[in-house]
Design a protein around this motif. Structure first.
Motif, PDB file in Angstrom:
ATOM      1  N   LYS A   8     -12.116   5.292  -1.148  1.00 56.90           N
ATOM      2  CA  LYS A   8     -12.110   3.829  -1.107  1.00 56.90           C
ATOM      3  C   LYS A   8     -10.737   3.282  -1.486  1.00 56.90           C
ATOM      4  N   GLY A   9     -10.082   3.890  -2.463  1.00 56.05           N
ATOM      5  CA  GLY A   9      -8.744   3.455  -2.866  1.00 56.05           C
ATOM      6  C   GLY A   9      -7.708   3.654  -1.775  1.00 56.05           C
ATOM      7  N   ILE A  10      -7.785   4.774  -1.077  1.00 55.22           N
ATOM      8  CA  ILE A  10      -6.844   5.052   0.014  1.00 55.22           C
ATOM      9  C   ILE A  10      -7.050   4.062   1.151  1.00 55.22           C
ATOM     10  N   VAL A  11      -8.301   3.830   1.527  1.00 49.25           N
ATOM     11  CA  VAL A  11      -8.600   2.919   2.631  1.00 49.25           C
ATOM     12  C   VAL A  11      -8.176   1.486   2.299  1.00 49.25           C
ATOM     13  N   SER A  12      -8.375   1.071   1.044  1.00 47.81           N
ATOM     14  CA  SER A  12      -8.027  -0.297   0.649  1.00 47.81           C
ATOM     15  C   SER A  12      -6.520  -0.468   0.420  1.00 47.81           C
ATOM     16  N   GLY A  13      -5.814   0.640   0.274  1.00 50.02           N
ATOM     17  CA  GLY A  13      -4.379   0.567   0.002  1.00 50.02           C
ATOM     18  C   GLY A  13      -4.045   0.592  -1.477  1.00 50.02           C
ATOM     19  N   GLU A  14      -5.057   0.650  -2.341  1.00 55.32           N
ATOM     20  CA  GLU A  14      -4.829   0.700  -3.785  1.00 55.32           C
ATOM     21  C   GLU A  14      -4.347   2.072  -4.249  1.00 55.32           C
ATOM     22  N   THR A  15      -4.663   3.107  -3.481  1.00 59.29           N
ATOM     23  CA  THR A  15      -4.282   4.479  -3.818  1.00 59.29           C
ATOM     24  C   THR A  15      -3.425   5.028  -2.686  1.00 59.29           C
ATOM     25  N   ASP A  16      -2.304   5.635  -3.032  1.00 56.57           N
ATOM     26  CA  ASP A  16      -1.440   6.274  -2.047  1.00 56.57           C
ATOM     27  C   ASP A  16      -2.007   7.654  -1.730  1.00 56.57           C
ATOM     28  N   GLY A  17      -2.226   7.925  -0.448  1.00 56.73           N
ATOM     29  CA  GLY A  17      -2.799   9.195  -0.030  1.00 56.73           C
ATOM     30  C   GLY A  17      -1.975  10.397  -0.464  1.00 56.73           C
ATOM     31  N   MET A  18      -0.658  10.285  -0.377  1.00 60.29           N
ATOM     32  CA  MET A  18       0.204  11.396  -0.772  1.00 60.29           C
ATOM     33  C   MET A  18       0.117  11.644  -2.270  1.00 60.29           C
ATOM     34  N   GLN A  19       0.070  10.569  -3.051  1.00 56.22           N
ATOM     35  CA  GLN A  19      -0.066  10.735  -4.503  1.00 56.22           C
ATOM     36  C   GLN A  19      -1.421  11.352  -4.848  1.00 56.22           C
ATOM     37  N   ALA A  20      -2.471  10.954  -4.125  1.00 57.99           N
ATOM     38  CA  ALA A  20      -3.790  11.542  -4.355  1.00 57.99           C
ATOM     39  C   ALA A  20      -3.758  13.035  -4.040  1.00 57.99           C
ATOM     40  N   PHE A  21      -3.062  13.397  -2.961  1.00 59.22           N
ATOM     41  CA  PHE A  21      -2.939  14.802  -2.589  1.00 59.22           C
ATOM     42  C   PHE A  21      -2.162  15.581  -3.661  1.00 59.22           C
ATOM     43  N   MET A  22      -1.025  15.040  -4.066  1.00 59.49           N
ATOM     44  CA  MET A  22      -0.194  15.724  -5.060  1.00 59.49           C
ATOM     45  C   MET A  22      -0.897  15.812  -6.425  1.00 59.49           C
ATOM     46  N   GLY A  23      -1.761  14.850  -6.715  1.00 61.49           N
ATOM     47  CA  GLY A  23      -2.485  14.834  -7.983  1.00 61.49           C
ATOM     48  C   GLY A  23      -3.782  15.623  -7.956  1.00 61.49           C
ATOM     49  N   GLY A  24      -4.087  16.260  -6.819  1.00 58.03           N
ATOM     50  CA  GLY A  24      -5.281  17.086  -6.719  1.00 58.03           C
ATOM     51  C   GLY A  24      -6.568  16.321  -6.447  1.00 58.03           C
ATOM     52  N   LYS A  25      -6.469  15.032  -6.156  1.00 63.53           N
ATOM     53  CA  LYS A  25      -7.675  14.236  -5.876  1.00 63.53           C
ATOM     54  C   LYS A  25      -8.049  14.263  -4.399  1.00 63.53           C
ATOM     55  N   LEU A  26      -7.173  14.808  -3.575  1.00 61.45           N
ATOM     56  CA  LEU A  26      -7.399  14.922  -2.143  1.00 61.45           C
ATOM     57  C   LEU A  26      -6.863  16.274  -1.713  1.00 61.45           C
ATOM     58  N   ARG A  27      -7.653  17.001  -0.960  1.00 65.77           N
ATOM     59  CA  ARG A  27      -7.152  18.269  -0.427  1.00 65.77           C
ATOM     60  C   ARG A  27      -7.514  18.358   1.045  1.00 65.77           C
TER      61      ARG A  27
END
Length: 104
Positions: free
Chosen positions: A68-87
């Motif tokens: 939801k954060g990525i879609v809304s723009g509140e969360t950066d997808g690359m940061q989520a990936f680097m932080g282990g929240k997205l794989r």
């Protein structure tokens, strides 16, 4: 419609057909390890399907809050990936195309 379904539908609504010209890809999403969705991008079109698709070129695995954060723009997808929240599973480089195909 669940929050996850709404987030995937919102992502589909942001689809940029010009960026998808000539593409034939399946982006799979596994959310909270139990919800499966696919965005099928083909020659400038995008179709949303529920369920697991074994033919997905890349599958993004995350939790509903991160999605939801990525879609809304509140969360950066690359940061989520680097932080282990997205794989990713499959062709990780295709995941990079998502920002072109579905601009925030």
């Amino acid at each position: 419609m669940t929050d996850v379904s709404a987030a995937i539908a919102a992502m589909k609504a942001k689809f940029n057909p010009a960026a998808a010209s000539g593409l034939d890809l399946i982006f799979g999403f596994r959310i909270d390890e139990e919800k499966h969705f696919n965005l099928i991008v083909k020659n400038g079109t995008c179709e949303l399907q529920e369920g697991e698709n074994p033919d997905a070129n890349v599958t993004l695995v995350t939790d509903s809050d991160t999605l939801k954060g990525i879609v809304s723009g509140e969360t950066d997808g690359m940061q989520a990936f680097m932080g282990g929240k997205l794989r990713t599973e499959g062709d990780m480089m295709l995941a990079m195309k998502l920002s072109e195909l579905f601009p925030v």
